[in-house]
Design a protein around this motif. Structure first.
Motif, PDB file in Angstrom:
ATOM      1  N   ALA A  23      11.805  -4.671  -1.268  1.00 39.14           N
ATOM      2  CA  ALA A  23      11.645  -6.034  -1.831  1.00 39.14           C
ATOM      3  C   ALA A  23      10.510  -6.777  -1.122  1.00 39.14           C
ATOM      4  CB  ALA A  23      12.969  -6.801  -1.709  1.00 39.14           C
ATOM      5  N   TRP A  24       9.377  -6.089  -0.973  1.00 41.28           N
ATOM      6  CA  TRP A  24       8.308  -6.588  -0.109  1.00 41.28           C
ATOM      7  C   TRP A  24       7.688  -7.902  -0.598  1.00 41.28           C
ATOM      8  CZ3 TRP A  24       2.956  -7.228  -0.853  1.00 41.28           C
ATOM      9  CH2 TRP A  24       2.477  -6.837  -2.119  1.00 41.28           C
ATOM     10  N   ASP A  25       7.775  -8.166  -1.909  1.00 39.65           N
ATOM     11  CA  ASP A  25       7.169  -9.400  -2.434  1.00 39.65           C
ATOM     12  C   ASP A  25       8.160 -10.182  -3.290  1.00 39.65           C
ATOM     13  OD1 ASP A  25       7.347  -7.617  -4.531  1.00 39.65           O
ATOM     14  OD2 ASP A  25       5.315  -7.968  -5.283  1.00 39.65           O
ATOM     15  N   LYS A  26       9.460  -9.971  -3.046  1.00 41.52           N
ATOM     16  CA  LYS A  26      10.488 -10.613  -3.873  1.00 41.52           C
ATOM     17  C   LYS A  26      11.066 -11.861  -3.202  1.00 41.52           C
ATOM     18  CE  LYS A  26      10.561  -7.385  -7.131  1.00 41.52           C
ATOM     19  NZ  LYS A  26       9.389  -6.601  -6.721  1.00 41.52           N
ATOM     20  N   ASP A  27      11.535 -12.778  -4.059  1.00 43.06           N
ATOM     21  CA  ASP A  27      12.259 -13.978  -3.610  1.00 43.06           C
ATOM     22  C   ASP A  27      11.490 -14.786  -2.565  1.00 43.06           C
ATOM     23  OD1 ASP A  27      14.293 -13.392  -5.339  1.00 43.06           O
ATOM     24  OD2 ASP A  27      15.639 -12.550  -3.828  1.00 43.06           O
ATOM     25  N   GLY A  28      10.174 -14.882  -2.744  1.00 44.86           N
ATOM     26  CA  GLY A  28       9.380 -15.769  -1.895  1.00 44.86           C
ATOM     27  C   GLY A  28       8.892 -15.179  -0.600  1.00 44.86           C
ATOM     28  N   LYS A  29       9.140 -13.877  -0.362  1.00 43.85           N
ATOM     29  CA  LYS A  29       8.662 -13.261   0.891  1.00 43.85           C
ATOM     30  C   LYS A  29       7.144 -13.158   0.879  1.00 43.85           C
ATOM     31  CE  LYS A  29       8.568  -8.979   3.554  1.00 43.85           C
ATOM     32  NZ  LYS A  29       7.139  -8.733   3.343  1.00 43.85           N
ATOM     33  N   GLY A  30       6.523 -13.470   2.020  1.00 43.61           N
ATOM     34  CA  GLY A  30       5.079 -13.303   2.179  1.00 43.61           C
ATOM     35  C   GLY A  30       4.753 -11.901   2.658  1.00 43.61           C
ATOM     36  N   PRO A  31       3.478 -11.498   2.544  1.00 43.83           N
ATOM     37  CA  PRO A  31       3.091 -10.164   3.012  1.00 43.83           C
ATOM     38  C   PRO A  31       3.046 -10.096   4.537  1.00 43.83           C
ATOM     39  CG  PRO A  31       1.159 -11.347   2.233  1.00 43.83           C
ATOM     40  CD  PRO A  31       2.341 -12.240   1.960  1.00 43.83           C
ATOM     41  N   SER A  32       3.366  -8.917   5.078  1.00 40.93           N
ATOM     42  CA  SER A  32       3.252  -8.683   6.520  1.00 40.93           C
ATOM     43  C   SER A  32       2.038  -7.796   6.774  1.00 40.93           C
ATOM     44  CB  SER A  32       4.509  -7.983   7.049  1.00 40.93           C
ATOM     45  OG  SER A  32       4.506  -6.620   6.664  1.00 40.93           O
ATOM     46  N   ILE A  33       1.672  -7.631   8.038  1.00 40.67           N
ATOM     47  CA  ILE A  33       0.533  -6.755   8.367  1.00 40.67           C
ATOM     48  C   ILE A  33       0.810  -5.319   7.924  1.00 40.67           C
ATOM     49  CG2 ILE A  33      -0.469  -8.126  10.234  1.00 40.67           C
ATOM     50  CD1 ILE A  33       1.023  -6.319  12.259  1.00 40.67           C
ATOM     51  N   TRP A  34       2.094  -4.929   7.866  1.00 40.08           N
ATOM     52  CA  TRP A  34       2.420  -3.565   7.429  1.00 40.08           C
ATOM     53  C   TRP A  34       2.304  -3.426   5.921  1.00 40.08           C
ATOM     54  CZ3 TRP A  34       2.636   1.120   9.490  1.00 40.08           C
ATOM     55  CH2 TRP A  34       2.587   1.204  10.877  1.00 40.08           C
ATOM     56  N   ASP A  35       2.583  -4.493   5.178  1.00 38.33           N
ATOM     57  CA  ASP A  35       2.343  -4.444   3.734  1.00 38.33           C
ATOM     58  C   ASP A  35       0.852  -4.223   3.475  1.00 38.33           C
ATOM     59  OD1 ASP A  35       5.032  -4.951   2.880  1.00 38.33           O
ATOM     60  OD2 ASP A  35       4.757  -7.066   3.391  1.00 38.33           O
ATOM     61  N   ALA A  36       0.031  -4.999   4.172  1.00 39.71           N
ATOM     62  CA  ALA A  36      -1.424  -4.889   3.977  1.00 39.71           C
ATOM     63  C   ALA A  36      -1.936  -3.518   4.418  1.00 39.71           C
ATOM     64  CB  ALA A  36      -2.129  -6.002   4.764  1.00 39.71           C
ATOM     65  N   PHE A  37      -1.435  -3.026   5.529  1.00 38.47           N
ATOM     66  CA  PHE A  37      -1.879  -1.749   6.116  1.00 38.47           C
ATOM     67  C   PHE A  37      -1.527  -0.575   5.202  1.00 38.47           C
ATOM     68  CE2 PHE A  37      -1.197   1.813   9.212  1.00 38.47           C
ATOM     69  CZ  PHE A  37      -2.451   1.822   9.808  1.00 38.47           C
ATOM     70  N   THR A  38      -0.282  -0.541   4.722  1.00 39.84           N
ATOM     71  CA  THR A  38       0.160   0.603   3.907  1.00 39.84           C
ATOM     72  C   THR A  38      -0.443   0.599   2.509  1.00 39.84           C
ATOM     73  OG1 THR A  38       2.159  -0.578   3.177  1.00 39.84           O
ATOM     74  CG2 THR A  38       2.374   0.814   5.127  1.00 39.84           C
ATOM     75  N   HIS A  39      -0.924  -0.560   2.070  1.00 37.76           N
ATOM     76  CA  HIS A  39      -1.538  -0.627   0.743  1.00 37.76           C
ATOM     77  C   HIS A  39      -2.993  -0.171   0.749  1.00 37.76           C
ATOM     78  CE1 HIS A  39       1.720  -3.755  -0.555  1.00 37.76           C
ATOM     79  NE2 HIS A  39       2.178  -2.522  -0.508  1.00 37.76           N
ATOM     80  N   LYS A  40      -3.505   0.182   1.931  1.00 41.74           N
ATOM     81  CA  LYS A  40      -4.840   0.779   2.016  1.00 41.74           C
ATOM     82  C   LYS A  40      -4.681   2.295   2.038  1.00 41.74           C
ATOM     83  CE  LYS A  40      -6.661  -3.027   4.796  1.00 41.74           C
ATOM     84  NZ  LYS A  40      -6.767  -3.440   6.196  1.00 41.74           N
ATOM     85  N   LYS A  41      -5.487   2.991   1.285  1.00 46.84           N
ATOM     86  CA  LYS A  41      -5.391   4.452   1.213  1.00 46.84           C
ATOM     87  C   LYS A  41      -5.774   5.088   2.555  1.00 46.84           C
ATOM     88  CE  LYS A  41      -4.331   4.533  -3.168  1.00 46.84           C
ATOM     89  NZ  LYS A  41      -2.916   4.666  -3.496  1.00 46.84           N
ATOM     90  N   GLY A  42      -5.073   6.172   2.862  1.00 46.04           N
ATOM     91  CA  GLY A  42      -5.428   6.957   4.048  1.00 46.04           C
ATOM     92  C   GLY A  42      -4.839   6.478   5.359  1.00 46.04           C
ATOM     93  N   LYS A  43      -4.018   5.444   5.334  1.00 47.52           N
ATOM     94  CA  LYS A  43      -3.449   4.905   6.579  1.00 47.52           C
ATOM     95  C   LYS A  43      -2.096   5.547   6.923  1.00 47.52           C
ATOM     96  CE  LYS A  43      -6.736   1.916   7.297  1.00 47.52           C
ATOM     97  NZ  LYS A  43      -7.672   2.132   8.424  1.00 47.52           N
TER      98      LYS A  43
END
Length: 511
Positions: A23-43
């Motif tokens: 539920a990474w973006d559900k019910d008003g949650k903001g992104p974390s550094i791990w959301d941003a990191f894992t959404h980049k290919k090759g990480k």
């Protein structure tokens, strides 16, 4: 004689928000550094993410049922900072849906007589704070995190009595870049981030002490991870010193300021000398002022300890000219014994005796503090479903046995937490490593959970409060013993009787 732990000892399991909730973006949650990191290919291995993970956000009641089945005393969980403060800044936004989620979780645990041990930070820094300020590289994190911690004390502290500020604050994401936020600031970034984290921890402890402790009667600690370092050659003074240096650079880096007021002397000497050889005017390891040392010292009501494995250590001199690096600052090499059991994860070998040595080191080094073991467990690296995890049973048996020996040595351990309740997202390893007592089928939308054999083993350890009669611990062993002790002799006796009757019959016929 079968060994049991003292009455009141806490048995539990753990997990963390980012690794299990989804539920990474559900019910008003903001992104974390791990959301941003894992959404980049090759990480991350296979480009996997924790976007849905175990769907723990939607399956709280199901998972509490698993805890009830295990009969644990406590559950170690973490709160996601961006779930309750989407940007990480209190005055900008507080997410009431996130607060309700954690309120409901804590209430459900308590209704089921399970003590919540709550970690405020298990690596999921709000991405906005990373983008705006550089995250833990910036001293402004101290006040932002303190605001967040105080909101948690205000909202949940009437029911939560065990708080952990930071879980394993060794920030690889600012040193090697293999973790979020993915910065390669070798030999500088991790020291700077750790410096700010230690000061933040102290600030939060003082805030709780001043504002909340008298009303809420809780405790605030920190959870540190450390392997044990054993000298390769016990007759070599250099190896002995290198092994101690390994533990000081690992555990002492954070524990020493909190328990003694400053970084370990050996760490200051080695980083300082390498920095000078690299032509720097000052050490890459930051310094605490006299006031800061006094402010930080004594700011932990208990020490959380995460421990998984051991290394053999030998001395090795690294040239400072190769450039700054935490790893070469230590002047040592880590080795493993090929005979050590290895279930598949390259870094995790089963070496139970190292656990007792580390616990005794803490007792001697830091004045025998109150310890709660916050993570201990073993992963497997198998793609097929392995519900018969006998290697995990052997690992737990060995490590809990060494824990018991350490308690008999006088080490002040009051709780033990198996890592982890569920298979989950394992950071840059994705789902390729599985630590769970319960297998999770990530290919199915509802992420069903299945108990592994270790569930039954750990349940019996908890019920007995230690090691009871082996027959009570392992139903398979009991079954086999019954076959050996009752069935086999009975069959053997019957065979003799039948043989005797046949012999008599043949003799009569012959006569």
């Amino acid at each position: 004689m079968y060994l049991l732990l003292p009455l009141g000892f806490l048995w539990g399991v753990g997990s963390s928000a980012y690794q299990t909730e989804g539920a990474w973006d559900k019910d008003g949650k903001g992104p974390s550094i791990w959301d941003a990191f894992t959404h980049k290919k090759g990480k991350v291995f296979m480009n996997e993410t924790a976007d849905s993970s175990c769907e723990g956000y939607y399956k709280v009641k199901d998972d509490i049922q698993l805890l009830k089945e295990l009969k644990v005393n406590h559950y170690l969980l973490s709160i996601s900072w961006p779930r309750i403060m989407p940007t990480g800044i209190k005055k900008e936004q507080v997410n009431e849906k996130g607060i309700k989620f954690y309120n409901d979780t804590i209430n459900s645990l308590l209704e089921n007589k399970i003590i919540p041990i709550v970690t405020l930070y298990h690596w999921d820094l709000p991405q906005v704070l990373q983008e705006k300020y550089g995250g833990w590289q910036n001293i402004s994190m101290i006040s932002y995190f303190n605001d967040y911690a105080n909101l948690c004390f205000e909202k949940f502290g009437d029911r939560v009595k065990y708080w952990i500020t930071f879980n394993n604050p060794w920030v690889k994401g600012y040193e090697t870049g293999e973790h979020a936020p993915g910065l390669k600031l070798s030999g500088i970034g991790a020291y700077k981030a750790a410096h700010h984290i230690i000061k933040t921890h102290a600030k939060v402890w003082h805030s709780y002490n001043k504002t909340w402790r008298s009303k809420q009667q809780g405790m605030v600690g920190i959870s540190l991870t450390s392997a044990w370092g054993e000298p390769v050659d016990l007759t070599s003074q250099k190896d002995i010193e290198a092994a101690e240096r390994y533990v000081q650079f690992y555990l002492g880096w954070f524990a020493n300021p909190i328990y003694s007021g400053d970084y370990p002397e050996v760490m200051k000497n080695y980083v300082g000398r390498k920095s000078a050889q690299q032509g720097l005017g000052m050490s890459r390891l930051p310094t605490f002022s006299v006031q800061e040392k006094s402010y930080i010292k004594g700011t932990s009501d208990f020490l959380g300890l995460s421990h998984f494995t051991t290394r053999y250590i030998i001395q090795k001199n690294y040239s400072a000219l190769k450039g700054p690096s935490y790893h070469t600052d230590r002047d040592l090499v880590e080795l493993v014994d090929p005979k050590w059991p290895d279930p598949g994860s390259k870094w995790l070998y089963s070496v139970p005796w190292g656990f007792r040595r580390l616990l005794n080191f803490i007792k001697t080094q830091y004045g025998n503090p109150l310890i709660y073991v916050t993570e201990n467990g073993v992963s497997e690296k198998l793609q097929c479903i392995q519900l018969c995890d006998e290697w995990r049973i052997e690992y737990l048996k060995g490590y809990i046995n060494e824990l018991l020996k350490a308690i008999n040595d006088g080490v002040n351990v009051k709780g033990y937490t198996v890592w982890s309740l569920l298979d989950k997202f394992e950071w840059n390893k994705g789902y390729s490593e599985r630590f769970g007592l319960y297998h999770v089928d990530f290919k199915k939308g509802n992420k069903p959970r299945y108990p592994k054999a270790s569930v039954h083993y750990y349940k019996m350890i908890i019920s007995a409060n230690g090691f009871p009669n082996p027959r009570e611990v392992n139903p398979l062993t009991t079954h086999m013993e019954m076959v050996t002790e009752i069935v086999v002799p009975t069959v053997f006796t019957l065979c003799i009787l039948i043989s005797a009757i046949l012999l008599m019959f043949l003799l009569r016929k012959h006569n």
